[in-house]
Scaffold this motif. Structure first.
Motif, PDB file in Angstrom:
ATOM      1  N   SER A 183      -6.703  -4.951 -11.012  1.00  0.00           N
ATOM      2  CA  SER A 183      -5.395  -4.979 -10.341  1.00  0.00           C
ATOM      3  C   SER A 183      -4.293  -4.685 -11.349  1.00  0.00           C
ATOM      4  O   SER A 183      -4.363  -5.138 -12.496  1.00  0.00           O
ATOM      5  CB  SER A 183      -5.094  -6.370  -9.780  1.00  0.00           C
ATOM      6  N   ARG A 187      -7.166   4.047 -13.700  1.00  0.00           N
ATOM      7  CA  ARG A 187      -7.401   3.379 -12.423  1.00  0.00           C
ATOM      8  C   ARG A 187      -6.609   2.065 -12.392  1.00  0.00           C
ATOM      9  O   ARG A 187      -6.246   1.539 -13.458  1.00  0.00           O
ATOM     10  CB  ARG A 187      -8.875   3.076 -12.192  1.00  0.00           C
ATOM     11  N   GLY A 188      -6.395   1.528 -11.207  1.00  0.00           N
ATOM     12  CA  GLY A 188      -5.701   0.254 -11.077  1.00  0.00           C
ATOM     13  C   GLY A 188      -5.403   0.015  -9.607  1.00  0.00           C
ATOM     14  O   GLY A 188      -5.073   0.945  -8.881  1.00  0.00           O
ATOM     15  N   GLY A 189      -5.522  -1.228  -9.171  1.00  0.00           N
ATOM     16  CA  GLY A 189      -5.324  -1.535  -7.752  1.00  0.00           C
ATOM     17  C   GLY A 189      -3.938  -2.102  -7.482  1.00  0.00           C
ATOM     18  O   GLY A 189      -3.500  -3.009  -8.185  1.00  0.00           O
ATOM     19  N   ALA A 190      -3.279  -1.579  -6.461  1.00  0.00           N
ATOM     20  CA  ALA A 190      -1.977  -2.109  -6.055  1.00  0.00           C
ATOM     21  C   ALA A 190      -2.098  -2.785  -4.685  1.00  0.00           C
ATOM     22  O   ALA A 190      -1.368  -3.716  -4.374  1.00  0.00           O
ATOM     23  CB  ALA A 190      -0.953  -0.988  -6.009  1.00  0.00           C
ATOM     24  N   LYS A 200      -5.098  -4.636  -2.654  1.00  0.00           N
ATOM     25  CA  LYS A 200      -6.436  -5.137  -2.939  1.00  0.00           C
ATOM     26  C   LYS A 200      -7.135  -5.682  -1.698  1.00  0.00           C
ATOM     27  O   LYS A 200      -6.603  -6.577  -1.048  1.00  0.00           O
ATOM     28  CB  LYS A 200      -6.361  -6.290  -3.952  1.00  0.00           C
ATOM     29  N   LEU A 202       2.227   0.493  -7.784  1.00  0.00           N
ATOM     30  CA  LEU A 202       2.032   1.953  -7.809  1.00  0.00           C
ATOM     31  C   LEU A 202       2.998   2.604  -8.796  1.00  0.00           C
ATOM     32  O   LEU A 202       2.634   3.508  -9.549  1.00  0.00           O
ATOM     33  CB  LEU A 202       2.271   2.539  -6.411  1.00  0.00           C
ATOM     34  N   LEU A 220       1.830   2.024 -12.359  1.00  0.00           N
ATOM     35  CA  LEU A 220       0.651   2.852 -12.647  1.00  0.00           C
ATOM     36  C   LEU A 220       1.083   4.276 -12.994  1.00  0.00           C
ATOM     37  O   LEU A 220       0.626   4.873 -13.973  1.00  0.00           O
ATOM     38  CB  LEU A 220      -0.232   2.953 -11.411  1.00  0.00           C
ATOM     39  N   VAL A 273      -3.818   9.439 -11.890  1.00  0.00           N
ATOM     40  CA  VAL A 273      -3.899   8.086 -11.333  1.00  0.00           C
ATOM     41  C   VAL A 273      -4.852   8.081 -10.134  1.00  0.00           C
ATOM     42  O   VAL A 273      -4.750   8.939  -9.254  1.00  0.00           O
ATOM     43  CB  VAL A 273      -2.516   7.591 -10.866  1.00  0.00           C
ATOM     44  N   THR A 281      -6.118   5.222  -7.193  1.00  0.00           N
ATOM     45  CA  THR A 281      -5.862   3.870  -6.685  1.00  0.00           C
ATOM     46  C   THR A 281      -6.249   3.800  -5.210  1.00  0.00           C
ATOM     47  O   THR A 281      -6.343   4.830  -4.532  1.00  0.00           O
ATOM     48  CB  THR A 281      -4.387   3.458  -6.916  1.00  0.00           C
ATOM     49  N   GLU A 282      -6.511   2.587  -4.729  1.00  0.00           N
ATOM     50  CA  GLU A 282      -7.062   2.429  -3.386  1.00  0.00           C
ATOM     51  C   GLU A 282      -6.014   2.436  -2.266  1.00  0.00           C
ATOM     52  O   GLU A 282      -4.933   1.868  -2.406  1.00  0.00           O
ATOM     53  CB  GLU A 282      -7.845   1.110  -3.309  1.00  0.00           C
ATOM     54  N   ALA A 335      -0.093   8.593  -6.517  1.00  0.00           N
ATOM     55  CA  ALA A 335      -1.454   8.756  -7.042  1.00  0.00           C
ATOM     56  C   ALA A 335      -1.941  10.193  -6.921  1.00  0.00           C
ATOM     57  O   ALA A 335      -1.485  10.952  -6.059  1.00  0.00           O
ATOM     58  CB  ALA A 335      -2.403   7.833  -6.279  1.00  0.00           C
TER      59      ALA A 335
END
Lengths: 339, 339, 339, 339
Positions: A103, A126-129, A131, A147, A150, A161, A163-164, A178
């Protein structure tokens, strides 16, 4: 499709099956043996429910002989697909590294980790904003603020980037920041979301569902492809089995199988597959040795303080050591790491 | 939470674990034996990731001792919940019957089947207007037109309507026509959807995911409950296993287990669990004998022409015969069918 | 067998496949469509490894169209088999009850429980004298002394005895005292043992392996049948899945599936399937409702003192109450309990 | 063992649990919190059935805190075990290669393949003389004649022999010709066989069962160790899952997990795990990268004529190429292949 009639099936039952198949538009060919009659039904109907025939009188078995996906199939598209985004290629000689925290937690955290990512030579942060958490009481991510952080940290080092995106309403927002939209394992069969991401044409990485067969995974990729989005990347992240000493079972055989069945690139995520830091390096090495087109790995400067998945995050230094081992293994099979 | 230290763990490692637990707000109790030290950590943190402690030095094992759900738990709510909608109760003495076609296909079809439903004494009409299909090329449902037909056919006989919602953007539309919102197996962990359905306060039936543990299923119910929606019904519809002769494995043991762990009513869906018409009656009987609070069964007047799931749909006459058998079985365990 | 050639397969590749099939003794029939060529290979070779053809150039898929078992198949033997031992029938109208302790522990224990068995109207006494235990440090059974006690207690009430055989060297000994030899789940593919029990001609009950498909289970039955022993009974006792709240997942759908695929009778064991006493009655009722030809249930007068499986043993009184419920359910589907 | 009492448990229920635990010989420690009472039970009883306590009144959950195996545990034996046979070590720096045909078929075949094995630098020749086959109609192996051929071919090159033992009656015969007794996956819980192989003191390799957890696998190793046989090697060969595109799912995470939990060496068998020749090289590379102590691989000079498992056998030349890749990968993690 191939229909096998029971030994004792009456002529009338056979005719009924043939008529039904022809009604559906199949061309039929009948082979009669001593014990069995086999009816071949030619004609591509990827979505035909074979049970329609299986429940008819006198039918012993029905086999679909065409894969239920088309655009995702290597039969349809013989050459391997390389997803190109800016100057990064996924699916080529280089094994793409997608590295960063589980995260996004703060500006300091994400910039510090982006430095590590860049130092290792990796090109994707990568990195989650947003979750997806199994408990409603757990940290649900920083949202748009995450976001922005990131993107800023990635831009400092010219990184992409990933991200989910968890729901349709977030696609435009996430795509603003992203380069690659990640679709999580729990959403692999959220067909409405797949269609919209297909229509968005933004490159997408589709994680395999916890209990999805490789066939279903490719059918979900088909949903995205069918809307005109050709930039689809697959990601193996472990499947659910009876084993209790690991969080999931990392199905590395999926890598050669996907390469045979499909032209799409396939990335491996040893962090989620194993769930424990000490299993990440051996499984990351194994994934590269098995032919993965990329690795997604979680890192954190102080995992014990991480807001999610700290126990499976590598320390930056351990990650950098791992990359050096991976370079040797990649070379052994004619590939390289990142660039 | 209980933490077991390794036999050889240093005093310092034990202190580090105790300090970390206290930082998290747990009250700790230490038991020292000849071979092992056990640290009890008291304090309800339903979402605590036990791996945080598991990866510390000297830790052998960590056990969460509190269920990770609360509102869904029978500990929290001792009496069984009965969901009441108009004059129908789900979770009471009567086994609720939710009957109808897989997909709404036409006015004629849905009115004809609603007649069968009413004739059997069932009170709830099922039917899909938005269909989650694994192939993008398959029939995706009639949409709002289907919802209107369902409602009209139900109103003719004073039946309730249950139908599936696949995405957040459909909730208001579906709630306009339906009494119960169905959340499909593939969306069981679509957390964004669960929250919005929770906020809508419309009664909801949550199907178990193909590879979801009962615990995860109850945690997804918790998402809905946590938004203030108390009318949650669970539905077992088969899980994925290695067996190939059945479409899924119908986990009927889930029925007594849910009744023990939770206060929520649990319905069983033998049509999706087995996938084949001839297995539906024995499994429907078994579900009632096991204590299910309801049954969801697909019927069709001409299954060979059904646009989806025809092979698992019962003929109306076979359904009516089944209901008579079910009445005897329900009575054997002190219940009744419908009313 | 049906072989599907890839769209792009060369003529030469097709000829190679046809030649190979004919070398193996199959008669071949070729159907050529626009996209695919299908080769039907007629000839019963139950044990043919279809991968032999699958790895040839140009082959897309291979399907076996004959079941890999023959003597166990309903195609081969259309009428349901009834195993008759003395005056007891397994596979007829009556649901056979096989009741008793997990392990034989003492003369007092086994006589007391045999009284309960007889009182309920059941005709078969179960009890273990040789116990397969996952730990080498657990109680391993009383051996021949236990067999003698079982026989004596059964003879007092004119009951049959069923008990487990774990190795070839025990067959003669166990057959001296028992009427039915039980083959445990862990030995389902101990082929050497299956063959010898086949040769012994003593009636045998084959439990399904923890991770055995129904097809493999029937192939193991085939091992016994192939040695001339026609008195084979199957027993479903739960399979291994990802679910953690139950010991195993009771696959009740296996009952109608076995009845369709095979002529052999199939018994259900809710005690081992669930592992917990409170789940045994609902699952026993469900098994009868699903059509089981028999039930194997563990009982114990003082389960907390049992040397094995106490937690899943019913108290005698609860067992007697259950039997009354089962009588009603059996009647609902035209059967009866015991006699 | 840790026992968690329900919030509402009466004092009397707690006392009953404590008394029962003390009767069993455990020392108890009680921690009382606001919501829960936790009872720690200290005392090593590896085989205690925790369900005994779980079914008592007022008990919410029970956790075993000691591994149910002892001699196989790394806690008990901190240093990794190296099995030494003649001049070969399994479990040291060198990755042991166990190579040869699935079945011994003829003198010519086994001598030809032994030449390949020796040429590659491998030290161990594999080959089956007694074959466990799921169909009674399949080739069952050459028996003693096959053992003689294996020994002679191995002796020509000073190789060790590993081959399978299927039943107690074969142990002495097989041990006359072989250096390592292989126990097949289907016999992993054939406890009688495990005990006798333990008593024989001949080095043994125990394959993981198709549906065995790592814990059960180590408990089966415990059976052999408990009889005084210290030379136990483990072998991962794929587990059963829902995936259909591969024969089994190769659980490579088992390698680091076994290394953490146990001191025993662990070999990987990519031939049986995948079932198809083209998946063997990537999975063999992955296994070495993951830290396997050895590889078992099937080769055949003319796989299309092999009497068993031809489709998963590598051609000799492909095997030799693979070995060169493996050398580079092994070096990347500080190991070597064979010698």
């Amino acid at each position: 499709m191939v229909v096998v009639m029971e030994s004792a099936a009456a002529e009338e039952a056979k005719r009924a099956v043939i008529n039904r198949l022809e009604d559906y538009g199949f061309e039929t060919h009948v082979s009669t043996g001593v014990h069995k009659t086999i009816i071949g039904a030619i004609g591509v109907k990827a979505d035909f429910d074979t049970r329609e025939i299986a429940v008819m009188n006198g039918v012993a078995d029905v086999y679909r002989v065409t894969d239920p996906f088309k655009l995702a199939s290597r039969n349809f598209h013989v050459d391997s697909t390389t997803v190109k985004i800016k100057d990064v290629e996924i699916g080529g000689d280089a094994v793409a590294m997608m590295i960063g925290p589980c995260s996004v937690e703060s500006e300091e955290q994400v910039f510090e980790l982006a430095d590590v990512v860049a130092k290792s030579g990796a090109k994707i942060l990568r990195g989650g904003a947003f979750k997806p958490r199994s408990s409603p009481y757990s940290f649900q991510g920083m949202g748009e603020e995450g976001l922005k952080l990131l993107r800023a940290a990635a831009d400092k080092h010219n990184l992409l980037v990933i991200t989910e995106v968890m729901q349709i309403g977030q696609i435009d927002l996430v795509a603003k920041y992203a380069d690659i939209l990640q679709i999580g394992a729990r959403n692999m069969q959220n067909f409405a979301l797949l269609k919209e991401i297909g229509a968005s044409k933004v490159p997408a990485m589709l994680k395999r569902g916890l209990a999805a067969t490789i066939e279903e995974w490719l059918m979900s990729a088909e949903y995205i492809l069918s809307q005109g989005n050709k930039d689809v990347i697959l990601c193996e992240r472990g499947i659910r089995t009876f084993e209790k000493y690991t969080r999931n079972t990392f199905d590395l055989s999926a890598i050669p199988v996907v390469h045979k069945k499909s032209h799409l690139p396939v990335v491996a995520d040893p962090s989620h597959a194993t769930g424990f830091r000490d299993q990440v390096p051996p499984m990351a090495r194994a994934a590269v040795a098995a032919g993965a087109d990329g690795l997604m790995i979680e890192i954190h400067g102080d995992p014990s303080k991480a807001l999610s998945d700290g126990p499976q995050s590598l320390y930056p230094q351990d990650y950098l050591t791992l990359v050096e081992e991976l370079r040797v293994i990649a070379k052994a099979i004619g590939r390289k790491i990142c660039c």
